[in-house]
Design a protein around this motif. Structure first.
Motif, PDB file in Angstrom:
ATOM      1  N   PHE A   1       0.840  -1.200   0.000  1.00 45.83           N
ATOM      2  CA  PHE A   1       0.000   0.000   0.000  1.00 45.83           C
ATOM      3  C   PHE A   1       0.878   1.256   0.000  1.00 45.83           C
ATOM      4  O   PHE A   1       0.630   2.207  -0.747  1.00 45.83           O
ATOM      5  CB  PHE A   1      -0.903  -0.024   1.235  1.00 45.83           C
ATOM      6  N   TYR A   2       1.911   1.258   0.840  1.00 50.16           N
ATOM      7  CA  TYR A   2       2.838   2.394   0.936  1.00 50.16           C
ATOM      8  C   TYR A   2       3.568   2.608  -0.385  1.00 50.16           C
ATOM      9  O   TYR A   2       3.754   3.755  -0.827  1.00 50.16           O
ATOM     10  CB  TYR A   2       3.826   2.131   2.072  1.00 50.16           C
ATOM     11  N   ARG A   3       3.960   1.530  -1.031  1.00 46.18           N
ATOM     12  CA  ARG A   3       4.619   1.664  -2.332  1.00 46.18           C
ATOM     13  C   ARG A   3       3.687   2.321  -3.347  1.00 46.18           C
ATOM     14  O   ARG A   3       4.130   3.104  -4.194  1.00 46.18           O
ATOM     15  CB  ARG A   3       5.055   0.282  -2.828  1.00 46.18           C
ATOM     16  N   GLY A   4       2.400   1.996  -3.267  1.00 48.38           N
ATOM     17  CA  GLY A   4       1.428   2.645  -4.147  1.00 48.38           C
ATOM     18  C   GLY A   4       1.371   4.145  -3.906  1.00 48.38           C
ATOM     19  O   GLY A   4       1.244   4.940  -4.847  1.00 48.38           O
ATOM     20  N   ILE A   5       1.481   4.555  -2.637  1.00 46.04           N
ATOM     21  CA  ILE A   5       1.512   5.986  -2.305  1.00 46.04           C
ATOM     22  C   ILE A   5       2.733   6.648  -2.942  1.00 46.04           C
ATOM     23  O   ILE A   5       2.634   7.737  -3.532  1.00 46.04           O
ATOM     24  CB  ILE A   5       1.517   6.195  -0.778  1.00 46.04           C
ATOM     25  N   LEU A   6       3.893   5.996  -2.850  1.00 44.01           N
ATOM     26  CA  LEU A   6       5.118   6.549  -3.426  1.00 44.01           C
ATOM     27  C   LEU A   6       4.997   6.675  -4.944  1.00 44.01           C
ATOM     28  O   LEU A   6       5.450   7.670  -5.530  1.00 44.01           O
ATOM     29  CB  LEU A   6       6.310   5.670  -3.078  1.00 44.01           C
ATOM     30  N   MET A   7       4.377   5.699  -5.579  1.00 43.50           N
ATOM     31  CA  MET A   7       4.185   5.766  -7.024  1.00 43.50           C
ATOM     32  C   MET A   7       3.238   6.901  -7.399  1.00 43.50           C
ATOM     33  O   MET A   7       3.423   7.575  -8.422  1.00 43.50           O
ATOM     34  CB  MET A   7       3.662   4.432  -7.540  1.00 43.50           C
ATOM     35  N   ALA A   8       2.237   7.128  -6.572  1.00 47.31           N
ATOM     36  CA  ALA A   8       1.318   8.244  -6.814  1.00 47.31           C
ATOM     37  C   ALA A   8       2.057   9.571  -6.700  1.00 47.31           C
ATOM     38  O   ALA A   8       1.845  10.489  -7.511  1.00 47.31           O
ATOM     39  CB  ALA A   8       0.162   8.195  -5.822  1.00 47.31           C
TER      40      ALA A   8
ATOM     41  N   ARG B   1      -6.075  -4.970  -5.074  1.00 45.84           N
ATOM     42  CA  ARG B   1      -4.627  -4.876  -5.101  1.00 45.84           C
ATOM     43  C   ARG B   1      -4.210  -3.733  -4.181  1.00 45.84           C
ATOM     44  O   ARG B   1      -4.651  -2.603  -4.350  1.00 45.84           O
ATOM     45  CB  ARG B   1      -4.121  -4.617  -6.518  1.00 45.84           C
ATOM     46  N   PHE B   2      -3.364  -4.032  -3.194  1.00 40.89           N
ATOM     47  CA  PHE B   2      -3.053  -3.017  -2.184  1.00 40.89           C
ATOM     48  C   PHE B   2      -2.232  -1.856  -2.747  1.00 40.89           C
ATOM     49  O   PHE B   2      -2.411  -0.712  -2.327  1.00 40.89           O
ATOM     50  CB  PHE B   2      -2.346  -3.672  -0.997  1.00 40.89           C
ATOM     51  N   ALA B   3      -1.325  -2.141  -3.675  1.00 39.82           N
ATOM     52  CA  ALA B   3      -0.538  -1.055  -4.266  1.00 39.82           C
ATOM     53  C   ALA B   3      -1.432  -0.098  -5.048  1.00 39.82           C
ATOM     54  O   ALA B   3      -1.265   1.125  -4.997  1.00 39.82           O
ATOM     55  CB  ALA B   3       0.553  -1.618  -5.171  1.00 39.82           C
ATOM     56  N   ILE B   4      -2.406  -0.655  -5.772  1.00 41.40           N
ATOM     57  CA  ILE B   4      -3.322   0.202  -6.542  1.00 41.40           C
ATOM     58  C   ILE B   4      -4.233   0.969  -5.587  1.00 41.40           C
ATOM     59  O   ILE B   4      -4.594   2.124  -5.847  1.00 41.40           O
ATOM     60  CB  ILE B   4      -4.138  -0.630  -7.544  1.00 41.40           C
ATOM     61  N   THR B   5      -4.606   0.352  -4.463  1.00 43.03           N
ATOM     62  CA  THR B   5      -5.396   1.058  -3.446  1.00 43.03           C
ATOM     63  C   THR B   5      -4.636   2.268  -2.929  1.00 43.03           C
ATOM     64  O   THR B   5      -5.185   3.369  -2.826  1.00 43.03           O
ATOM     65  CB  THR B   5      -5.731   0.115  -2.275  1.00 43.03           C
TER      66      THR B   5
END
Length: 458
Positions: A131-138, A387-391
């Motif tokens: 989830f945190y990695r998704g935030i970084l990608m955003a 998907r947690f990264a997409i979330t």
């Protein structure tokens, strides 16, 4: 002597020629004003703006300036699209600075806090890391859109005293904090965010009603009762002229009876007739539950895969003996987990699945994000739903774009949404006059008979 004189002459010519060449190259043209010329007319003649013309001729900006016949007007080169875009960006930034001041979140980097179990000890930690990695990608995506962020992350496992985390540097300087994951940590963090005027996003399931007493909270997770009611409302709106058929699947472990009983109550209140049948019923009794003149919509009282499989087999038999019977299905979010097996059946029976998210593996944007994740972190996203990264990507984009545009006035309302989600739509409503914001986004994922998949958002 003659040679020396020629050298001196050459040096003189070069020294006087260079400035003239530089002056000539600086301007596209030098225009000599005629008697009836106007500044606007000259700008239009050269397809430039009046501001560009005046910038090239500073005397025009002086008080009392008048264009006279014979004036030499410098004509600038046309600006490229990139130059125009950069100037527009600077002008917008200057206007924002004038409107909101330098300390407003709309005029500086957004300070983002993440307080979740960020470790590799158990499933919670691994999911929250994703989830945190998704935030970084955003944040990387937002940077390319001119939105700056500073991200501060703290590992807050299940046994942590979050009050100690809140003492750490930069905690009280955040504009927004994503977390916590565990109910017992909500109270301290919510009071901290209230004290320091920090927006607090609770991204996953939490017990309690803290959101109803703290205006700083955004609760993403929705209760089962709310989702059930949303599904009932969507059913009543979507199928006013259908014939509902309830199938008892004999699953004593199912919790879906709450939904089916609530739906039947609404149908009774509207005077809509429906049928009830059973998976164990003989073929002729099963068939009698279906209308031959109306489109039927089938509702099971369980979301489990074995019972779904048995129901599909019964429907296949029914259609084989009665090809003209028209059938749709209304399912459950859990059915999204079975798409690899049942997608063709979902399309065959015009299936609607109520949910608060939809992972679309066929989406080009989703595939691009998955490829980027693989490149950044040398691994694939976990095969979970959602998907947690997409979330994390969706939530960060939604909230950070909102803060950049609306500042402290951002409340996550549908009218304030400037982000198109990949998987998880967000749409908040205030719980009460003194409370925070509760997500009420809801959709139907529709598998159409012509093999399309559409998301119907409410």
């Amino acid at each position: 002597m003659k040679f020396i004189s020629k050298c001196i002459l050459l040096v003189f010519l070069l020294s006087t020629g260079f400035p003239v060449m530089a002056q000539t190259n600086k301007w596209r043209d030098i225009y000599k004003a005629k008697k009836k010329d106007t500044l606007f007319g000259i700008a239009k003649k050269y397809d430039i703006t009046l501001v560009e013309l005046m910038d090239a001729n500073p005397d025009m900006k002086k008080e009392g300036y008048e264009l006279k016949k014979g004036d030499m007007i410098f004509i600038p080169f046309e600006k490229t699209e990139a130059q125009k875009a950069e100037e527009a960006k600077k002008a917008a930034e200057a206007e924002r600075l004038k409107l909101y001041g330098p300390n407003d979140v709309r005029n500086r980097a957004i300070r983002v806090g993440v307080m979740l179990p960020l470790h590799n000890v158990d499933g919670d930690g691994r999911r929250m890391v994703e989830f945190y990695r998704g935030i970084l990608m955003a944040c990387d995506t937002l940077k390319k859109q001119g939105i700056s962020t500073n991200v501060f992350a703290w590992n807050v496992p299940i046994d942590a005293d979050i009050r100690q985390t809140l003492l750490e540097k930069n905690a009280d300087n955040c504009d927004i904090i994503f977390g916590p994951l565990y109910t017992k940590q909500v109270g301290a963090l919510s009071e901290f965010c209230r004290t320091y005027n920090i927006k607090m996003v609770i991204p996953f399931s939490i017990n309690g009603n803290t959101v109803e007493t703290n205006p700083q909270i955004f609760q993403v997770y929705q209760s089962v009762s709310n989702l059930n009611q949303d599904a009932i409302n969507a059913f009543m709106e979507r199928f006013p002229n259908h014939h509902p058929v309830f199938v008892d699947c004999n699953d004593s472990t199912s919790q879906k009876g709450i939904f089916t009983m609530g739906l039947r109550k609404q149908l009774d209140a509207k005077g809509v007739k429906y049928s009830i049948t059973n998976l164990k019923s003989p073929d002729d009794a099963f068939a009698r539950a279906f209308s031959t003149s109306q489109q039927n919509v089938v509702i099971l009282n369980t979301a489990r895969s074995p019972q779904l499989n048995s129901t599909l087999a019964r429907l296949n038999t029914l259609k084989a003996g009665n090809p003209s019977v028209m059938i749709s299905m209304f399912g459950y979010t859990e059915w999204l987990m079975y798409t690899k097996v049942y997608t063709s059946y979902y399309h065959k029976y015009d299936t609607y699945i109520p949910t608060s998210f939809y992972y679309n593996a066929q989406s080009t944007l989703t595939q691009q994000l998955e490829q980027k994740y693989r490149k950044w972190f040398n691994s694939d996203m976990q095969p979970s739903l959602p998907r947690f990264a997409i979330t994390g990507f969706d939530q960060a984009n939604f909230f950070l774009k909102g803060l950049h545009q609306y500042g402290a006035d951002f409340k996550g309302l549908k009218s304030q949404n400037g982000y198109s989600h990949l998987q998880t739509p967000l749409n908040f409503k205030q719980t009460n006059a003194m409370g925070g914001m509760q997500n009420e986004a809801f959709m139907l994922v529709h598998y159409t008979p012509d093999n399309r998949v559409e998301s119907i958002n409410y």
